[in-house]
Scaffold this motif. Structure first.
Motif, short mmCIF file in Angstrom:
data_model
loop_
_atom_site.label_atom_id
_atom_site.label_comp_id
_atom_site.label_asym_id
_atom_site.label_seq_id
_atom_site.Cartn_x
_atom_site.Cartn_y
_atom_site.Cartn_z
N CYS A 70 -36.20 -3.91 -0.36
CA CYS A 70 -36.82 -4.66 0.74
C CYS A 70 -36.07 -4.52 2.05
O CYS A 70 -36.66 -4.61 3.13
CB CYS A 70 -36.97 -6.13 0.35
SG CYS A 70 -35.43 -7.08 0.48
N GLY A 71 -34.76 -4.32 1.99
CA GLY A 71 -33.98 -4.18 3.21
C GLY A 71 -33.56 -5.49 3.85
O GLY A 71 -32.76 -5.48 4.78
N THR A 72 -34.09 -6.61 3.34
CA THR A 72 -33.79 -7.88 4.01
C THR A 72 -33.14 -8.92 3.10
O THR A 72 -32.65 -9.93 3.59
CB THR A 72 -35.06 -8.50 4.61
OG1 THR A 72 -36.02 -8.66 3.56
CG2 THR A 72 -35.64 -7.62 5.70
N CYS A 73 -33.15 -8.73 1.79
CA CYS A 73 -32.55 -9.75 0.90
C CYS A 73 -31.02 -9.67 0.99
O CYS A 73 -30.46 -8.76 1.60
CB CYS A 73 -33.04 -9.56 -0.53
SG CYS A 73 -32.33 -8.13 -1.36
N CYS A 94 -29.54 -6.37 -0.42
CA CYS A 94 -29.83 -5.24 0.48
C CYS A 94 -28.93 -5.32 1.71
O CYS A 94 -28.36 -4.33 2.15
CB CYS A 94 -31.29 -5.25 0.92
SG CYS A 94 -32.41 -4.54 -0.30
N CYS A 112 -31.60 -4.93 -5.14
CA CYS A 112 -32.53 -5.70 -4.30
C CYS A 112 -33.20 -6.79 -5.15
O CYS A 112 -33.62 -6.53 -6.28
CB CYS A 112 -33.60 -4.75 -3.75
SG CYS A 112 -34.93 -5.57 -2.87
N THR A 113 -33.32 -8.00 -4.61
CA THR A 113 -33.90 -9.08 -5.40
C THR A 113 -35.40 -8.86 -5.64
O THR A 113 -35.99 -9.48 -6.51
CB THR A 113 -33.68 -10.46 -4.72
OG1 THR A 113 -34.18 -10.38 -3.39
CG2 THR A 113 -32.21 -10.83 -4.70
ZN LIG Z 1 -33.77 -6.34 -1.00
#
Ligand SMILES: [Zn+2]
Ligand SMILES: NC(=O)c1ccc[n+]([C@@H]2O[C@H](COP(=O)([O-])OP(=O)(O)OC[C@H]3O[C@@H](n4cnc5c(N)ncnc54)[C@H](O)[C@@H]3O)[C@@H](O)[C@H]2O)c1
Ligand SMILES: [Zn+2]
Length: 361
Positions: free
Chosen positions: A87-90, A93, A101-102
């Motif tokens: 996701c790039g945002t958790c 990440c 990644c969650t």
């Molecule tokens: Zn993530």
């Protein structure tokens, strides 16, 4: 656009070459023409329970054909390796650990984009895809830009695909996670594509003892050629006793790529105090158990996904080592034309082939 894919119509059935419709890339997506795609055990396992109809395949390499409006850093004509997405945002990440990644399962194993849509269809009916950021048993894929790594265009694309899963997983387990110091000892249980990549990485790390354990003498011979200093056929030899002879004080590191509980227990019990075992193999065992005493002396057990890698930094490093002849995985690879996918899977299942790669030639 119209593409050709190896369609899994129903669970556990053979893949069938079928023309499908592929939608245009979304704003954060990229369309890639697939040059070659490796077959990994995970494709064959997921063929039993992935929601069908579906397209699997997750060791693709290819050439970018089109990019979505928000994509930066990739353009048509770029050569890419494909890997898992994240996701790039958790939190994980953001900590630089996208393999944990969650949203990993939802993004890589649900068959759909996060909004529930799929890029693939047949006669107006949805076909599940987006498998590990790609579904590359196909002439073309729609992949999130985060799943792609731009690579040196001078490299031959054919052997690149398995770097995105199998080779990255084994090598990363050693180089990114266990990080064995020079002179240390390691045993790798299971000398398939993942295990042999781990053996090469251990050898590159300067491990003094790199022990390959497998049931198949062909795999053990290949492991020795790849850098194993000792080999043990655990079908005909007591592996625990053989490991005690090799490392009387216990091993510093062990990796399991077999997914068998009994093998993992042998791996953990072969460790010395403070030794670390990496768990990479998935199934057939559902659980693992240990005696209290076997983990009290500082030993630890670490689960490892995708070699703990950040593909955009790790894959170019591995590919550069490969190009320099220092990551010798080519003897493991057998190439098949894409329409020979059935034959390729048969050769993988029989153990005749370690890593099958399908090419679109
Ligand atoms: Zn993530
Ligand atoms: N954790 C991850 O991110 C990740 C990623 C890719 C693959 N995997 C998993 O890693 C595993 C290995 O993948 P691979 O492509 O190398 O598979 P593979 O089939 O090529 O290799 C497995 C090897 O283990 C050997 N083996 C099987 N049972 C054994 C036993 N009881 N004792 C000793 N050796 C035994 C086999 O002979 C074979 O050589 C699979 O379970 C796969 O699903 C995990
Ligand atoms: Zn895989």
């Amino acid at each position: 656009m119209r593409i050709t894919a190896a369609l899994l119509e129903k669970s556990s059935q053979p893949f069938k070459l079928t023309d499908l419709e592929l939608s245009a890339p979304g704003p954060d997506e990229v369309r890639v023409r697939v040059a070659a795609v490796g077959i990994c055990g995970t494709d064959l396992e997921f063929a039993h329970f992935f929601p069908t109809p579906a397209v699997l395949g997750h060791e693709g390499s290819g050439v970018v054909e089109a990019v979505g409006g928000r994509v930066t850093g990739l353009e048509p004509g770029d050569h890419v390796a494909m890997s898992f997405t994240s996701c790039g945002t958790c939190r994980t990440c953001r900590h630089g650990a996208p393999a944990y990644c969650t949203s990993f399962d939802a993004l890589n194993f649900s068959g759909r984009r996060p909004d529930g849509t799929t890029a693939l269809s047949l006669g107006g009916q949805d076909v599940n895809g987006h498998f590990l950021g790609q579904s590359s048993f196909a002439s073309h894929v729609i992949a999130p830009a985060r799943a792609l790594t731009r690579i040196d265009p001078a490299l031959d694309l054919d052997p690149v695909g398995p770097f995105g899963c199998g080779f990255q997983t084994g090598a990363g387990g050693v180089l990114n996670v266990l990080k064995p110091p020079v002179g240390s000892s390691i045993a790798v249980f299971g000398a398939g594509a993942v295990g042999t990549a781990a053996i090469i990485a251990a050898s590159l790390s300067g491990c003094a003892s790199v022990v390959a354990v497998d049931l198949d003498d062909r795999r053990l011979a290949a492991a020795r050629a790849a850098g194993a200093t000792e080999t043990i056929n655990s079908g005909s030899t007591d592996a625990a006793a053989a490991l005690r002879d090799i490392a009387p004080g216990g091993l510093d590191f062990a990796i399991d790529t077999t997914g068998h509980e009994k093998v993992l227990r042998t791996a953990v019990e072969a460790l010395g105090p403070l030794g670390r075992a990496g768990v990479i193999g998935i199934g057939p065992s559902e659980s693992m158990s240990f005696e209290w005493r076997s983990v009290l002396n500082g030993r630890s057990i670490t689960g490892i996904i995708a070699g703990g890698s950040v593909p955009q930094t790790f894959l170019p490093q591995l590919l550069a080592l490969h190009a320099a002849g220092r990551f010798p995985v080519d003897p493991l690879i057998t190439y098949f034309p894409f329409d020979g996918i059935g034959e390729a899977i048969g050769a993988v299942r029989s153990g005749d082939v370690t890593k099958a790669v399908l090419t679109f030639g």
